[in-house]
Design an enzyme around this catalytic site. Structure first.
Site, mmCIF file in Angstrom:
data_model
loop_
_atom_site.group_PDB
_atom_site.id
_atom_site.type_symbol
_atom_site.label_atom_id
_atom_site.label_comp_id
_atom_site.label_asym_id
_atom_site.label_seq_id
_atom_site.Cartn_x
_atom_site.Cartn_y
_atom_site.Cartn_z
ATOM 1 N N ASP A 29 0.896 -1.163 0.068
ATOM 2 C CA ASP A 29 -0.012 0.089 -0.126
ATOM 3 C C ASP A 29 1.060 1.168 0.092
ATOM 4 O O ASP A 29 1.779 1.172 0.798
ATOM 5 C CB ASP A 29 -0.884 -0.162 1.159
ATOM 6 C CG ASP A 29 -1.993 0.824 0.967
ATOM 7 O OD1 ASP A 29 -3.329 0.490 1.235
ATOM 8 O OD2 ASP A 29 -1.745 2.246 1.152
ATOM 9 N N ILE A 30 0.591 2.135 -0.865
ATOM 10 C CA ILE A 30 1.432 3.426 -1.188
ATOM 11 C C ILE A 30 1.280 4.253 0.142
ATOM 12 O O ILE A 30 2.080 5.271 0.214
ATOM 13 C CB ILE A 30 0.952 4.265 -2.525
ATOM 14 C CG1 ILE A 30 2.249 4.804 -2.922
ATOM 15 C CG2 ILE A 30 -0.196 4.664 -2.289
ATOM 16 C CD1 ILE A 30 3.299 3.954 -3.388
ATOM 17 N N GLU A 88 -12.153 3.836 -1.028
ATOM 18 C CA GLU A 88 -11.391 4.632 -2.041
ATOM 19 C C GLU A 88 -11.395 4.194 -3.321
ATOM 20 O O GLU A 88 -11.210 4.906 -4.446
ATOM 21 C CB GLU A 88 -9.951 4.953 -1.311
ATOM 22 C CG GLU A 88 -9.071 5.715 -2.153
ATOM 23 C CD GLU A 88 -7.752 5.973 -1.372
ATOM 24 O OE1 GLU A 88 -7.588 5.749 0.091
ATOM 25 O OE2 GLU A 88 -6.674 5.875 -2.095
ATOM 26 N N HIS A 93 -9.924 -5.521 -2.620
ATOM 27 C CA HIS A 93 -8.479 -5.594 -2.024
ATOM 28 C C HIS A 93 -8.682 -5.962 -0.801
ATOM 29 O O HIS A 93 -9.471 -5.427 0.044
ATOM 30 C CB HIS A 93 -7.498 -4.371 -2.558
ATOM 31 C CG HIS A 93 -8.272 -3.161 -2.056
ATOM 32 N ND1 HIS A 93 -9.319 -2.603 -2.679
ATOM 33 C CD2 HIS A 93 -8.036 -2.337 -1.038
ATOM 34 C CE1 HIS A 93 -9.704 -1.220 -2.318
ATOM 35 N NE2 HIS A 93 -8.890 -1.225 -1.144
ATOM 36 N N HIS A 95 -6.628 -5.952 2.517
ATOM 37 C CA HIS A 95 -5.413 -5.129 3.410
ATOM 38 C C HIS A 95 -4.955 -6.061 4.203
ATOM 39 O O HIS A 95 -5.581 -6.497 5.284
ATOM 40 C CB HIS A 95 -5.953 -3.863 4.264
ATOM 41 C CG HIS A 95 -6.681 -2.651 3.418
ATOM 42 N ND1 HIS A 95 -5.638 -1.816 3.111
ATOM 43 C CD2 HIS A 95 -7.771 -2.728 2.965
ATOM 44 C CE1 HIS A 95 -6.520 -0.769 2.423
ATOM 45 N NE2 HIS A 95 -7.685 -1.323 2.382
HETATM 46 P P1 AMP Z 1 -9.806 1.693 0.208
HETATM 47 O O1 AMP Z 1 -10.366 1.505 -0.966
HETATM 48 O O2 AMP Z 1 -10.487 2.423 1.346
HETATM 49 O O3 AMP Z 1 -9.647 0.097 0.998
HETATM 50 O O4 AMP Z 1 -8.477 2.258 0.202
HETATM 51 C C1 AMP Z 1 -7.630 1.994 -0.698
HETATM 52 C C2 AMP Z 1 -6.189 1.702 -0.367
HETATM 53 O O5 AMP Z 1 -5.442 1.634 -1.680
HETATM 54 C C3 AMP Z 1 -5.685 2.872 0.419
HETATM 55 O O6 AMP Z 1 -4.867 2.382 1.603
HETATM 56 C C4 AMP Z 1 -4.579 3.631 -0.459
HETATM 57 O O7 AMP Z 1 -3.461 4.111 0.178
HETATM 58 C C5 AMP Z 1 -4.276 2.414 -1.260
HETATM 59 N N1 AMP Z 1 -3.720 2.567 -2.652
HETATM 60 C C6 AMP Z 1 -4.336 3.755 -3.685
HETATM 61 N N2 AMP Z 1 -3.397 3.950 -4.750
HETATM 62 C C7 AMP Z 1 -2.431 3.231 -4.601
HETATM 63 C C8 AMP Z 1 -1.370 2.873 -5.502
HETATM 64 N N3 AMP Z 1 -1.264 3.211 -6.815
HETATM 65 N N4 AMP Z 1 -0.608 1.926 -4.941
HETATM 66 C C9 AMP Z 1 -0.592 1.171 -3.837
HETATM 67 N N5 AMP Z 1 -1.737 1.534 -3.101
HETATM 68 C C10 AMP Z 1 -2.628 2.370 -3.615
#
Ligand code: AMP
Length: 130
Positions: A29-30, A88, A93, A95
């Site tokens: 995760d970025i 988001e 995905h 975590h």
């Molecule tokens: P959520 O959809 O609420 O589960 O959160 C999306 C997750 O994806 C967040 O923790 C972001 O930091 C992560 N994220 C978003 N874009 C990227 C990326 N390009 N590479 C890695 N992680 C990402």
């Protein structure tokens, strides 16, 4: 429009990749809650986890377990926490978060890593994938 995770899967944008097979990918995760925070993603672009077919859902759990076992070897922690949010990025995905205390699972608690640290972590976790 393709999700950011589909773009990662297609190699259109970079990621710190940990594992990949025909149907799934794992990368860091970025914007991590904790060092080693990893996302496990099905290549099939589906928004909500419980809309996945049962077989893909179970395969995702199997893939996530494999990554979690590697994560726990690479990053010392009390345990690996698992969460599914998706508010988001509308692409399923899981975590996986190395946790030592409850705040590590709260998504308003973030750590900052350098590019070198991300690269080193991804390589270390990847080396423990069986
Ligand atoms: P959520 O959809 O609420 O589960 O959160 C999306 C997750 O994806 C967040 O923790 C972001 O930091 C992560 N994220 C978003 N874009 C990227 C990326 N390009 N590479 C890695 N992680 C990402």
């Amino acid at each position: 429009m393709a999700t950011v995770f589909t773009k990662i899967i297609n190699g259109e944008i970079p990621s710190y990749k940990i594992a990949e097979d025909e149907n799934f990918i794992a990368f860091l995760d970025i914007n991590p809650n904790a060092k080693g925070h990893t996302l496990c993603v099905p290549k099939q672009e589906v928004d909500k986890i419980f809309d996945l077919g049962e077989h893909v859902y179970l395969q995702l759990m199997q893939f996530s377990r494999k990554v979690a076992l590697a994560l726990r070897k690479a990053v010392p922690c009390e345990r690996v926490g698992m969460a599914v949010i998706g508010l988001e990025v509308p692409h399923v995905h899981v975590h996986l978060i190395p946790i030592n205390e409850m705040k590590d699972m709260t998504f308003d608690h973030k750590v900052t890593l350098s590019e070198a640290e991300f690269k080193e972590l991804a390589a270390e976790i990847s080396s423990h994938i069986s």
